[in-house]
Design a protein around this motif. Structure first.
Motif, short mmCIF file in Angstrom:
data_model
loop_
_atom_site.label_atom_id
_atom_site.label_comp_id
_atom_site.label_asym_id
_atom_site.label_seq_id
_atom_site.Cartn_x
_atom_site.Cartn_y
_atom_site.Cartn_z
N HIS A 36 66.95 55.95 -1.09
CA HIS A 36 67.27 57.31 -0.67
C HIS A 36 68.11 57.99 -1.75
CE1 HIS A 36 70.87 55.24 0.87
NE2 HIS A 36 71.48 56.39 0.69
N GLY A 37 67.78 59.26 -1.98
CA GLY A 37 68.47 60.04 -2.99
C GLY A 37 69.88 60.37 -2.58
N PHE A 52 70.71 57.48 -6.79
CA PHE A 52 70.05 56.98 -5.59
C PHE A 52 70.64 55.63 -5.18
CE2 PHE A 52 67.71 55.47 -9.23
CZ PHE A 52 67.38 54.16 -8.92
#
Length: 95
Positions: free
Chosen positions: A29-30, A53
């Motif tokens: 996930h960023g 990330f």
């Protein structure tokens, strides 16, 4: 008219691509997309962008840095193919 290859434009497009809800694959996930000044990124000569990330079950934050492309046509970071638009280049980075 906005410069399509500006640092701000590419940062906005990358943020939209990696930070939106649902932009998670295999636990990735960023966190953010940050810009950097000339010489601030190791191995990148000139201004650029860094994608931050995280991976699932790993508290560390990772980063991948990209130099700002040179207009009028940028070369893809992975393919080396020319990309006439900043949107197409962001698709290659995130694809």
């Amino acid at each position: 008219m906005e410069n399509p290859w500006s640092l701000e434009r590419l940062q906005l497009l990358l943020r939209e691509a990696v930070l939106h809800h649902g932009a998670v694959t295999d636990g990735f996930h960023g966190v953010d997309v940050v810009s950097s000044a000339v010489g601030a990124l190791p191995g990148v000569h000139g201004p650029g962008l860094t994608v931050l990330f995280r991976w699932r079950k790993d508290p560390a934050t990772y980063a991948v840095s990209f130099p700002l492309p040179r207009p009028p046509v940028a070369e893809g970071f992975w393919s080396g193919m020319p990309f006439p638009s900043s949107e197409d280049l962001v698709l290659e980075i995130t694809g």
